[in-house]
Design a protein around this motif. Structure first.
Motif, PDB file in Angstrom:
ATOM      1  N   ILE A 187      -4.809  -2.713  -3.785  1.00 49.60           N
ATOM      2  CA  ILE A 187      -4.935  -1.993  -2.512  1.00 49.60           C
ATOM      3  C   ILE A 187      -5.937  -2.707  -1.613  1.00 49.60           C
ATOM      4  CG2 ILE A 187      -5.712   0.161  -1.440  1.00 49.60           C
ATOM      5  CD1 ILE A 187      -4.696   1.595  -3.976  1.00 49.60           C
ATOM      6  N   ILE A 215       0.831  -1.201   0.000  1.00 48.61           N
ATOM      7  CA  ILE A 215       0.000   0.000   0.000  1.00 48.61           C
ATOM      8  C   ILE A 215       0.866   1.251   0.000  1.00 48.61           C
ATOM      9  CG2 ILE A 215      -1.702   1.324   1.308  1.00 48.61           C
ATOM     10  CD1 ILE A 215      -2.887  -1.309   2.270  1.00 48.61           C
ATOM     11  N   GLY A 272      -7.094   2.096   3.991  1.00 47.57           N
ATOM     12  CA  GLY A 272      -6.126   1.806   2.935  1.00 47.57           C
ATOM     13  C   GLY A 272      -6.330   2.686   1.715  1.00 47.57           C
ATOM     14  N   ARG A 292      -4.992  -1.876  -9.890  1.00 44.79           N
ATOM     15  CA  ARG A 292      -4.279  -1.235  -8.774  1.00 44.79           C
ATOM     16  C   ARG A 292      -5.183  -1.132  -7.551  1.00 44.79           C
ATOM     17  NH1 ARG A 292      -3.979   4.758  -9.453  1.00 44.79           N
ATOM     18  NH2 ARG A 292      -6.076   4.391  -8.647  1.00 44.79           N
ATOM     19  N   ASP A 293      -6.443  -0.717  -7.756  1.00 43.96           N
ATOM     20  CA  ASP A 293      -7.360  -0.615  -6.626  1.00 43.96           C
ATOM     21  C   ASP A 293      -7.661  -1.987  -6.043  1.00 43.96           C
ATOM     22  OD1 ASP A 293      -7.388   2.095  -6.950  1.00 43.96           O
ATOM     23  OD2 ASP A 293      -9.372   2.211  -7.850  1.00 43.96           O
ATOM     24  N   HIS A 299      -3.922   5.837   0.308  1.00 44.54           N
ATOM     25  CA  HIS A 299      -3.494   5.946  -1.083  1.00 44.54           C
ATOM     26  C   HIS A 299      -3.928   7.266  -1.691  1.00 44.54           C
ATOM     27  CE1 HIS A 299      -3.904   5.328  -5.475  1.00 44.54           C
ATOM     28  NE2 HIS A 299      -2.731   4.757  -5.321  1.00 44.54           N
TER      29      HIS A 299
END
Length: 385
Positions: free
Chosen positions: A122, A10, A134, A118-119, A138
């Motif tokens: 995370i 993260i 989280g 990408r999400d 970000h």
């Protein structure tokens, strides 16, 4: 993947976004001014803002599904950031607004490739009870990069650098942003997903929220209209400096409040936070429709930053809450794809309304769409009770 590796993932993904957003936000506040210098009007701004933000979102649908089917996230995330860097490095050589349209679309297509996987990374690297934290972390690092980038844009402009020189520096920084990926670890170790996700496979609650998010996106047109609205109140050198500083204020508020907003959404629920964010955007848009003073612009750009802090991470976290883990990338991709189509329509409509009836019409339209989205969230909250 161990707990320390998850936390490090993260942080590293946040650092990549920090560096990349420095690059992006050097470009963002001067881009509408650069377009105007190349002869583009409000329709050109609407076309570039809508298509460059909306069309690549369709790629988010494809990349999210692809990452689920491949059983891997990292390759698509790296490829997306690399594609964005390629678009940025050639942007300084534009000699017509049509070139900006093409290169900005390429640059934002990179975001389309990387965002959903990408999400998902995370989400998979965060504890179940701390997803909002989280995503908030970000978004905070991402928007901290936006603050630094906006400040650099102002300092470089004040230092006498041309638009092309500033854009070239942004392109170089976007390449540097790829370096932290050396230490990022793959977050998804599942087998290849053979399920073909479509809208009929989504839960009723998720489909309802997707409809509401699209309503909001229909009113949340490109930030470039907000900058052009601010520029109309200044003349001379302040016509460039003031909009950049106001955009810096927007990013500063966003950066400071993104993580607290994410933590708050973990505690009080996503619906309440999103209802507040949508309602506040409607009020902010009404303010931009009637603004006539510098202090009013300062307050409104700060509220604009608060809206993004409340909405941006919370929408993604809520999507993650409503879908199974193995289809998280696909669900986020569908969300991005639908919202992206709405974003194209939104900015094109805003540009047309601006040309026909002035800036006030564009912002009143945005306020109406956001108010409808807030009403939708209220209905969802009542059904929950």
């Amino acid at each position: 993947m161990s707990a320390p590796d998850k936390r490090m993932n993260i942080l590293l993904l946040g650092f990549v976004s920090f560096l990349n957003d420095i690059s992006s936000e050097i470009i963002q506040p001067i881009l509408p001014l650069f377009i105007a210098q190349l002869g583009g009007g409000s329709m050109a701004v609407g076309l570039i803002g809508g298509v460059s933000d909306g069309l690549p979102s369709i790629l988010k649908l494809l990349s999210g599904c692809c990452s689920d089917r491949l059983g891997r996230r990292k390759p698509l995330v790296v490829a997306g950031y690399a594609l964005s860097a390629a678009g940025k490095i050639f942007l300084p050589f534009s000699s017509a607004w049509q070139h900006v349209f093409l290169l900005k679309t390429v640059e934002r297509s990179g975001k389309g490739v990387r965002s959903a996987p990408r999400d998902a990374m995370i989400s998979e690297s965060a504890d179940e009870k701390n997803k909002g934290r989280g995503f908030g972390l970000h978004r905070a690092m991402d928007s901290a990069g936006a603050v630094v980038g906006s400040l650099l844009a102002y300092l470089l402009w004040q230092g006498g650098y041309s638009y092309s020189s500033i854009l070239m520096l942004a392109g170089i920084l976007s390449i540097v942003a790829l370096i932290p990926f050396i230490k990022v670890k793959e977050s998804f170790s599942g087998s290849e997903c053979s399920i073909r996700l479509n809208l009929s496979a989504l839960s009723p609650e998720l489909k309802a929220f997707l409809f509401i998010a699209c309503l909001f996106a229909l009113g949340n047109f490109s930030y470039m209209f907000f900058i052009l609205r601010a520029q109309a109140h200044f003349s001379g050198s302040m016509a460039v400096a003031a909009p950049i500083l106001l955009y810096l204020l927007f990013n500063l508020v966003y950066a400071l409040l993104a993580m607290p907003a994410g933590i708050w959404s973990d505690r009080v629920g996503r619906r309440r936070v999103l209802f507040l964010g949508y309602s506040l955007f409607a009020l902010t848009a009404i303010g931009f429709a009637s603004i006539s003073s510098l202090w009013g612009l300062i307050v409104l750009f700060a509220l604009y930053g608060l809206v993004y802090a409340l909405v941006d991470g919370s929408e993604r976290a809520y999507i993650s809450d409503l879908c199974p883990a193995g289809l998280r990338g696909s669900s986020l991709g569908i969300y991005y794809g639908l919202v992206g189509v709405a974003s194209i329509i939104s900015s094109l409509l805003a540009g047309a309304l601006w040309s026909l009836w002035g800036a006030e019409a564009s912002f009143l339209y945005g306020a109406a769409a956001a108010a409808l989205a807030a009403g939708g969230m209220m209905v969802m909250m009542r059904r929950e009770r």
